[in-house]
Enzyme design. Structure first.
Site, PDB file in Angstrom:
ATOM      1  CB  SER A 239      -0.965   0.072   1.180  1.00 58.55           C
ATOM      2  OG  SER A 239      -1.003  -1.086   1.919  1.00 58.55           O
TER       3      SER A 239
ATOM      4  CG  ASP B  46       4.751   0.508   6.457  1.00 59.30           C
ATOM      5  OD1 ASP B  46       5.728   0.185   7.169  1.00 59.30           O
ATOM      6  OD2 ASP B  46       3.616   0.029   6.601  1.00 59.30           O
TER       7      ASP B  46
HETATM    8  C1  GLA Z   1       2.557  -1.584   9.706  1.00 56.37           C
HETATM    9  C2  GLA Z   1       2.292  -0.087   9.771  1.00 56.37           C
HETATM   10  C3  GLA Z   1       3.551   0.658  10.219  1.00 56.37           C
HETATM   11  C4  GLA Z   1       4.122   0.057  11.500  1.00 56.37           C
HETATM   12  C5  GLA Z   1       4.221  -1.469  11.377  1.00 56.37           C
HETATM   13  C6  GLA Z   1       4.640  -2.117  12.662  1.00 56.37           C
HETATM   14  O1  GLA Z   1       3.480  -1.878   8.710  1.00 56.37           O
HETATM   15  O2  GLA Z   1       1.893   0.394   8.508  1.00 56.37           O
HETATM   16  O3  GLA Z   1       3.268   2.026  10.389  1.00 56.37           O
HETATM   17  O4  GLA Z   1       3.358   0.421  12.612  1.00 56.37           O
HETATM   18  O5  GLA Z   1       3.009  -2.056  10.954  1.00 56.37           O
HETATM   19  O6  GLA Z   1       5.929  -1.744  12.980  1.00 56.37           O
END
Ligand code: GLA
Length: 381
Positions: free
Chosen positions: A127, A171
């Site tokens: 995403s 991310d």
């Molecule tokens: C997902 C979320 C991130 C982070 C991770 C856990 O990937 O999108 O922002 O919180 O989980 O580290």
């Protein structure tokens, strides 16, 4: 792949795109569930990318097509766009148009063609890759002049407020800002970042990614509940965020917390420490020393944060038993992928050991590949 992106765009929209932009998926080396606690993370970008071929439209409409979609074009007017009006995968790119407009940027319509080799639902941030590739495209199409971290924040806002997933910023920052051959050390409070060189191959190591193929979905409420638990704990401790709890104060803080919140806090505080230790070892060139830290991080996610599952636990166990220096689940959890740090000669034996452990357990065959730290969002054509 790039020529294909251009000709695919032509086939769907007629005429050439103004350009093609790519943004990668990621794996996080260490620093899990710390980003929404103002803590520290250390992701790398994957070589796998989402590509967006794009061209401006002057009629205020967005026309979107994805090779991974259902074969139809999504056609939406930007006028009147609001959270909740777009469902499915289109909400991610459309959310970026919305977030840019909300932030006061003059963005018009566009024709977009999307193609991706980032596995979806695998905890590898497909995403964020889609959001960041779209944001990079619009940034240039409309001459917005936004920096990579600014684009990441727009992408996160799209996901939080338009798609409705309360993710942190890791991310999107990884997908927008990572560089070739380096991990991204990010302070998620100040957004200060440092590119930490990581040449695993030269040091005789490899990073295996084991996609368990258990689809994870951050939108299902469990992630939001964990985030709320952490925020509640910080409030009870009188802190802005759990990042502000130093390790020396952990034991006393745990005694003041209700039973269900204490383990969450223990994970976040010890995980921030693991990031700091990892950085020290990387700066000192001690890659093998990362192994035990990764495995300890997994135990903490499994026992304290409780976001692991039978498949990720078994992948970690089997990898370590077969000689990996360390392994952990990566990403939000509830399925998704595991990373394992292995010596160059151990790639196949460790991958085989995980596959052999999965078969009798009745689990789907995992997809295993090696990851090299790759570049963040960029224009590719
Ligand atoms: C997902 C979320 C991130 C982070 C991770 C856990 O990937 O999108 O922002 O919180 O989980 O580290």
């Amino acid at each position: 792949m790039i020529d294909e992106a251009v000709s695919d765009f032509e086939a769907v929209h007629g005429g050439r795109p103004a350009g093609v932009w790519a943004a990668p998926g990621r794996v996080n080396l260490i620093g899990e569930h710390t980003d929404y606690n103002d803590g520290f993370v250390l992701p790398i970008a994957l070589p796998h990318t989402t590509r967006v071929g794009a061209r401006r439209r002057e009629d205020g409409r967005v026309r979107l097509y994805s090779s991974q979609g259902d074969g139809t074009i999504t056609d939406i007017a930007l006028d009147g766009l609001a959270p909740g009006v777009v469902a499915g995968w289109s909400a991610y790119p459309v959310g970026v148009f919305w977030a840019l407009a909300e932030a006061g940027h003059a963005v018009g319509g566009a024709d977009l063609f999307v193609d991706s080799d980032v596995p979806s639902g695998a905890g590898l941030s497909s995403s964020a890759a889609l959001e960041c590739a779209t944001a990079a495209a619009l940034n240039e199409l409309y001459g917005l002049g936004l920096s990579a971290p600014e684009l990441a924040l727009i992408a996160q806002r799209a996901e939080n407020a338009f798609v409705g997933v309360p993710c942190g910023v890791m991310d999107q920052m990884a997908s927008a800002c990572c560089t070739d051959g380096a991990a991204l050390f990010l302070d998620t409070r100040t957004l200060e970042q440092r590119h930490v060189p990581l040449d695993l191959e030269a040091a005789g190591f490899r990073l295996l990614v084991i996609d368990t193929r258990v689809k994870h979905d951050l939108g299902d409420g469990a992630y939001a509940a964990l985030r709320a638990g952490c925020e509640r704990a910080a409030e009870l401790l009188g802190l802005d965020a759990l990042r502000d709890l130093p390790a020396v104060g952990l034991a006393a803080a745990l005694e003041r917390l209700p039973e269900e919140l204490a383990p969450l806090v223990r994970h976040v505080v010890t995980e921030n420490q693991r990031v700091a230790e990892t950085i020290e070892h990387l700066d000192g060139g001690r890659i093998a020393a990362l192994g035990p830290i990764l495995t300890a991080g997994h135990a903490s996610l499994r026992d304290d944060f409780r976001v692991s599952c039978a498949e990720t636990d078994l992948a970690v166990e089997a990898a370590v038993a077969a000689g990996a220096l360390g392994a952990r689940m990566t990403g939000g959890g509830f399925g998704g992928s595991v990373i394992a740090l292995v010596g160059a000669a151990e790639v196949e034996p460790v991958a085989d050991a995980v596959r052999s452990a999965f078969r009798p357990a009745g689990f789907a065959e995992p997809v295993v590949f090696t990851a090299v730290p790759s570049a963040g969002a960029r224009r590719v054509a």
